[in-house]
Motif scaffolding. Structure first.
Motif, mmCIF file in Angstrom:
data_model
loop_
_atom_site.group_PDB
_atom_site.id
_atom_site.type_symbol
_atom_site.label_atom_id
_atom_site.label_comp_id
_atom_site.label_asym_id
_atom_site.label_seq_id
_atom_site.Cartn_x
_atom_site.Cartn_y
_atom_site.Cartn_z
ATOM 1 N N VAL A 152 0.795 -1.307 0.176
ATOM 2 C CA VAL A 152 0.019 0.171 0.031
ATOM 3 C C VAL A 152 1.088 1.283 0.515
ATOM 4 O O VAL A 152 -0.053 2.309 0.099
ATOM 5 C CB VAL A 152 -0.951 0.176 1.530
ATOM 6 N N HIS A 153 2.510 1.071 0.416
ATOM 7 C CA HIS A 153 2.712 2.513 -0.126
ATOM 8 C C HIS A 153 4.080 2.157 -0.687
ATOM 9 O O HIS A 153 4.749 0.772 -0.435
ATOM 10 C CB HIS A 153 3.805 2.571 1.750
ATOM 11 N N PHE A 154 5.016 3.244 -1.417
ATOM 12 C CA PHE A 154 5.969 3.141 -1.970
ATOM 13 C C PHE A 154 7.188 3.337 -0.708
ATOM 14 O O PHE A 154 6.830 4.013 0.854
ATOM 15 C CB PHE A 154 6.317 4.069 -2.988
ATOM 16 N N PRO A 155 8.256 2.915 -1.058
ATOM 17 C CA PRO A 155 9.665 3.018 -0.517
ATOM 18 C C PRO A 155 9.565 4.766 0.323
ATOM 19 O O PRO A 155 9.335 4.550 1.462
ATOM 20 C CB PRO A 155 10.436 2.682 -0.379
ATOM 21 N N ILE A 156 9.262 5.576 -0.200
ATOM 22 C CA ILE A 156 9.076 7.190 0.203
ATOM 23 C C ILE A 156 8.614 7.709 0.693
ATOM 24 O O ILE A 156 8.989 8.262 2.202
ATOM 25 C CB ILE A 156 9.556 7.923 -1.203
ATOM 26 N N ASP A 157 7.165 6.983 0.222
ATOM 27 C CA ASP A 157 5.772 7.040 1.332
ATOM 28 C C ASP A 157 5.973 7.052 2.848
ATOM 29 O O ASP A 157 6.205 7.480 3.768
ATOM 30 C CB ASP A 157 4.842 7.042 1.611
ATOM 31 N N VAL A 158 7.044 5.952 2.980
ATOM 32 C CA VAL A 158 7.164 5.457 4.851
ATOM 33 C C VAL A 158 8.545 6.620 5.138
ATOM 34 O O VAL A 158 8.598 6.526 6.530
ATOM 35 C CB VAL A 158 7.691 3.683 5.268
ATOM 36 N N VAL A 159 9.286 6.383 4.707
ATOM 37 C CA VAL A 159 10.573 6.959 4.833
ATOM 38 C C VAL A 159 10.379 8.375 5.205
ATOM 39 O O VAL A 159 10.716 8.894 6.098
ATOM 40 C CB VAL A 159 11.856 7.544 3.700
ATOM 41 N N LEU A 160 9.540 9.438 4.084
ATOM 42 C CA LEU A 160 8.863 10.980 4.219
ATOM 43 C C LEU A 160 7.747 10.699 5.537
ATOM 44 O O LEU A 160 8.078 11.464 6.648
ATOM 45 C CB LEU A 160 8.334 11.383 3.734
ATOM 46 N N GLY A 161 7.172 9.636 5.900
ATOM 47 C CA GLY A 161 6.858 9.170 6.806
ATOM 48 C C GLY A 161 7.108 9.702 8.252
ATOM 49 O O GLY A 161 6.037 10.143 9.096
ATOM 50 N N ALA A 162 7.566 8.787 8.397
ATOM 51 C CA ALA A 162 8.987 8.774 9.182
ATOM 52 C C ALA A 162 9.570 9.699 9.819
ATOM 53 O O ALA A 162 9.780 10.533 10.869
ATOM 54 C CB ALA A 162 10.086 7.755 9.118
ATOM 55 N N LEU A 163 10.313 10.610 9.044
ATOM 56 C CA LEU A 163 10.725 11.845 8.857
ATOM 57 C C LEU A 163 9.842 13.009 9.865
ATOM 58 O O LEU A 163 10.118 13.718 10.817
ATOM 59 C CB LEU A 163 11.627 12.521 7.604
ATOM 60 N N MET A 164 8.512 12.748 9.200
ATOM 61 C CA MET A 164 7.551 13.505 9.398
ATOM 62 C C MET A 164 7.166 13.506 10.996
ATOM 63 O O MET A 164 7.211 14.459 11.926
ATOM 64 C CB MET A 164 6.124 13.795 8.879
ATOM 65 N N GLY A 165 6.656 11.866 11.108
ATOM 66 C CA GLY A 165 6.501 12.087 12.450
ATOM 67 C C GLY A 165 7.799 12.315 13.747
ATOM 68 O O GLY A 165 7.684 12.651 14.537
#
Length: 179
Positions: A152-165
């Protein structure tokens, strides 16, 4: 190389990485592990942590933890919603592969809200329980990775989500420290 070409190259790399990680025929143990970690990032656990530490505890430090989590999510959620709808990136299960292991709750993938929430919680818990920092970040990384493994997510989606969180968690820690 102009900006447009660079963005295309990054998107191609992201898609290639996704296809390396996602396996439509993943073994049951991997799929079940990913489903389990993903569920821990659905939000219910965060409510239990906040209620358990904040409102059911007489410890002032644990009440501060709950307040920090709440403030972190009050900062993160609006940013998440604006970013998600502004980027409007189509999920890999809707454009690159046929189906995912789960049905996502919305149609866009960037940033990953599960990753943002998990890393926000990990940062806050690491502040209050630093002796368990490895556990908190291992868990958050597993939540983020599960979203790619589930399709359900591309790798950059989770990396940017992690940085944002993580950023929102740090900001909440700093703001609560000023009280």
């Amino acid at each position: 190389m102009n900006e447009n070409n660079m963005l295309k190259k990054m998107a191609q790399l992201d898609q290639s990485l996704f296809l390396m990680v996602f396996n439509g025929n993943a073994p049951n143990w991997l799929r079940n592990s990913a489903l389990g970690f993903s569920k821990t990032g659905d939000g219910g656990l965060y409510v239990l942590i906040a209620v358990g530490f904040g409102w059911l505890s007489n410890e002032p430090e644990l009440r501060l933890l709950a307040m920090t989590l709440l403030l972190g999510f009050l900062i993160e959620r609006p940013i998440y919603y604006v970013a998600k709808n502004s980027f409007a990136r189509i999920r890999p299960c809707d454009c690159l592969i046929k189906g995912a292991y789960i049905v996502p709750s919305d149609k866009f993938s960037l940033p990953s809200g599960h990753s943002a929430g998990a890393f926000l919680v990990a940062v806050v818990l690491a502040q209050y329980f630093p002796e368990l920092i490895s556990l908190w970040f291992l868990w958050a990384t597993c939540v983020a990775t599960s979203r790619v493994l589930l399709g359900v997510h591309f790798p950059i989606d989770v990396v940017l989500g992690a940085l944002m969180g993580s950023s929102c968690g740090l900001l909440a820690i700093l703001l609560v420290a000023t009280l």
